[in-house]
Design an enzyme around this catalytic site. Structure first.
Site, PDB file in Angstrom:
ATOM      1  N   ARG A  20       5.350  29.664  35.011  1.00  0.00           N
ATOM      2  CA  ARG A  20       5.760  29.418  36.406  1.00  0.00           C
ATOM      3  C   ARG A  20       6.811  30.430  36.875  1.00  0.00           C
ATOM      4  NH1 ARG A  20      10.276  25.028  35.785  1.00  0.00           N
ATOM      5  NH2 ARG A  20      10.519  25.051  33.533  1.00  0.00           N
ATOM      6  N   GLU A  68       2.498  15.026  49.509  1.00  0.00           N
ATOM      7  CA  GLU A  68       1.556  16.068  49.102  1.00  0.00           C
ATOM      8  C   GLU A  68       0.356  16.188  50.037  1.00  0.00           C
ATOM      9  OE1 GLU A  68       2.631  13.592  47.080  1.00  0.00           O
ATOM     10  OE2 GLU A  68       4.137  14.719  45.964  1.00  0.00           O
ATOM     11  N   HIS A 119       3.526  22.640  36.044  1.00  0.00           N
ATOM     12  CA  HIS A 119       3.649  21.592  35.021  1.00  0.00           C
ATOM     13  C   HIS A 119       2.294  20.986  34.663  1.00  0.00           C
ATOM     14  CE1 HIS A 119       7.699  22.294  36.235  1.00  0.00           C
ATOM     15  NE2 HIS A 119       8.219  21.327  35.512  1.00  0.00           N
ATOM     16  N   ASP A 127       7.580  13.791  29.492  1.00  0.00           N
ATOM     17  CA  ASP A 127       7.328  13.037  30.724  1.00  0.00           C
ATOM     18  C   ASP A 127       6.114  12.113  30.589  1.00  0.00           C
ATOM     19  OD1 ASP A 127       9.482  13.867  32.146  1.00  0.00           O
ATOM     20  OD2 ASP A 127       8.424  15.383  33.322  1.00  0.00           O
TER      21      ASP A 127
END
Ligand SMILES: [Mg+2]
Lengths: 323, 284
Positions: A20, A68, A119, A127
């Site tokens: 990223r 989103e 991610h 997570d």
């Protein structure tokens, strides 16, 4: 060896960086090259590395908040007015939550929006399953007009971002969170739609994408010592797939392994199996997530647990070649 | 801007309603109630309000019209044909294989369409993106009109856009809600209540204007007022009668998603001709 000016991945020269991060740099470069490049984010500006663009071009950055659906439809509207939007969030949320808006207002509507999902993959780690996006390749690949890019390291992500800014098609760019070995150099080629033979071989073809290309290269080096000549085909563009390169390699080696940090159903493994099944039936083993979700754990533990390692490639390759 | 009188505009709206009935009968499927109810709003937009050039649909200074509830496409197609974007005869190709007039509007197929819609709730977000881009481009004298259904407001995406446009004070967005009180499963207030609708938009930071949406003059006046407001985005709640102008369709949610058959079309056209553009009178 390949003449693609790759980095030396064996030994202490190996450097790592999150994929990223390369996107963040590439977006700033794209922004400098073209004033119509704009960015929008859904409350994850630093995580997705868009903060670099925001700092450089505050007037061309749009904060959307945790919304989103609005993220991609606002981008569709900006593209309608001549902008080249990059919109980012975690892949689990975008394109995870807003698929229909991407389908209707970007793909069917044919607007050059670049959807960036960070991610992605199992290596998100602790997570857990909710945030480990594994289905994004499948749901983006199935959309007409959509380009799907999964860079293998941060430098390739940087080049891919710049290339996407110059491409008029809608796209999905898949990014990983963790530091990933840098396998390319500033001189390694990247073109949308091209697959690259990173390690030539004759006995078996290992087709990899994203973070798994490093594992494939490590496996190929080990296999060489065992007398097995493995060809590593790095596929940063899942769609449109470089069918010529893949078919030629499979024809030569007659054995194919695919590996990805994603569901093999509809993922790279699905794409390659469809291609080979229709045009050149070939023995194939697909490594990836096999119709189940991930779970919490350290990234390396999870990759080991779900069989996404050089070791697993070597086991399968050795077995296949000896069959 | 239009040189047509109110009376001429009313006759134009009646013509568009007749087109809608013929198109839907010929297509054998499609939505009746919404397009008929919207005929006066679309007449106002295409024959007075919008800055546009039908012979040059991509004219850079044009206003933008987004139909967010794409199932009302017939009223947009009929209005566009009558306004000169394409030949009126093409209206009879609605929903047929190979047509530019898809069942739900597709921008890439027909010049003059600004978006592709059908799945609900996206128009206001697209308008917001357009308005942000216009601001970056320093284009300050273009307006974006977004026509939405009231049932469409059930979609969460609408309220994401409502927050966004308000935050950014996108005052060149003029939303128009077709407040006809019906959606497929029944009256909006029984399917999913929208009231206090005005209060909702006001609390989201919008300037709200309420009008009789079957009054062409009221639509034109409301749009003019909306363009003068520069502090907030503007939402016009246009109260309309679904199926307006055809007696047996009016107020009946069963006509939301159905076309008339041949006999019903003859009766509908008879109703419309009898009105002679006098739809406005009952509101006065
Ligand atoms: Mg309604």
């Amino acid at each position: 060896m390949s003449d693609l000016k790759l980095a030396n991945i064996i030994g202490k020269d190996l450097k790592t960086e999150p994929i990223r991060t390369g996107f963040g740099r590439g977006l700033v470069l794209a922004g400098k090259a073209n004033k119509d490049v704009v960015a929008a984010c859904a409350d994850l500006t630093t995580s997705t590395q868009m903060h670099l663009f925001k700092a450089e071009f505050p007037e061309r950055f749009v904060e959307i908040g945790i919304a989103e659906q609005n993220l991609v439809t606002v981008a569709s509207g900006m593209a309608a007015m001549g902008k080249i939007p990059f919109v980012s969030s975690y892949a689990a949320f975008s394109p995870g939550r807003n698929w229909e808006q991407i389908r209707t207002t970007i793909c069917l509507n044919d607007r050059p929006v670049n959807v960036v999902g960070s991610h992605a993959g199992i290596s998100v780690g602790p997570d857990g399953a909710t945030h480990q996006m594994l289905e994004d390749i499948a749901i983006m690949r199935v959309l007409p007009n959509m380009v799907v890019i999964v860079p293998g390291d941060s430098l390739e992500a940087e080049r891919a971002t710049q290339a996407l800014a110059e491409d008029s098609r809608p796209s999905y760019l898949r990014l990983a969170r963790e530091a990933t070995p840098i396998i390319t150099t500033a001189d390694t080629p990247f073109e949308i739609g091209r697959a690259y033979i990173y390690h030539p071989g004759t006995d078996i073809t290992i087709i990899s994408t994203g973070t798994m290309t490093y594992q494939a290269l490590v496996a190929a080096e080990k296999l060489k010592k065992d007398g097995i000549s493995a060809e590593v085909v790095h596929v940063p563009t899942i769609k449109p797939l470089d069918t010529t390169t893949i078919l030629a390699s499979a024809k030569k080696t007659k054995h194919v392994i695919t590996i990805e940090e994603a569901q093999i159903i509809g993922g790279l493994g699905g794409a390659v199996a469809e291609l080979l099944g229709e045009y050149q039936p070939t023995r194939i083993v697909r490594l990836g997530m096999k119709d189940h979700f991930g779970e919490s754990g350290k990234p390396d533990e999870l990759l080991e647990h779900f069989g996404l390692t050089a070791k697993q490639i070597i086991l399968h390759a050795t077995h296949m070649v000896s069959e | 801007m239009s040189t047509l009188s109110v009376e001429q505009l009313e006759l134009q709206a009646e013509q568009i309603r007749e087109d809608i009935i013929r198109m839907l009968e010929h297509a054998g499927s499609g939505h009746s109630a919404g397009p008929l109810g919207l005929a006066d709003i679309f007449t106002a937009l295409y024959f007075d309000v919008l800055k546009k050039d039908p012979k040059n649909p991509s004219w850079e200074e044009r206003d933008i019209l987004l139909l967010s509830n794409g199932h009302c496409a017939p009223v947009q197609y009929a209005s566009m044909a009558r306004a000169g974007y394409f030949d009126v005869a093409e209206l009879m190709t609605l929903r047929k294989l190979g047509t530019r007039l898809q069942g739900h509007p597709e921008r890439t197929k027909l010049p003059g369409l600004e978006n592709t819609s059908g799945p609900l709730g996206c128009g206001l977000s697209q308008a917001s993106g357009m308005a942000m881009a216009m601001r970056m481009n320093e284009e300050h004298h273009r307006w974006i009109y977004v026509v939405m259904g009231d049932g469409e407001l059930d979609e969460g995406n609408v309220w994401e856009a409502a927050m966004f446009a308000s935050k950014n004070k996108l005052s060149n967005i003029i939303g128009i809600i077709d407040r006809n009180n019906i959606q497929i499963d029944g009256p909006t207030e029984s399917v999913m209540p929208l009231e206090d609708l005005k209060g909702k938009w006001v609390s989201f930071g919008w300037h709200v204007i309420e009008i009789d949406g079957n009054n062409v003059e009221a639509v034109i006046d409301a749009c003019a007022m909306a363009r003068a407001i520069i502090e907030k985005p503007i939402m016009i709640i246009a109260h309309t009668i679904p199926g307006k102008g055809v007696d047996f369709m009016e107020y009946d949610f069963n006509w939301h998603g159905a076309p008339p058959n041949h006999e019903q079309a003859i009766e509908a056209l008879h109703d419309l001709r009898t009105l002679k553009g006098k739809i406005r009178s009952e509101h006065e």
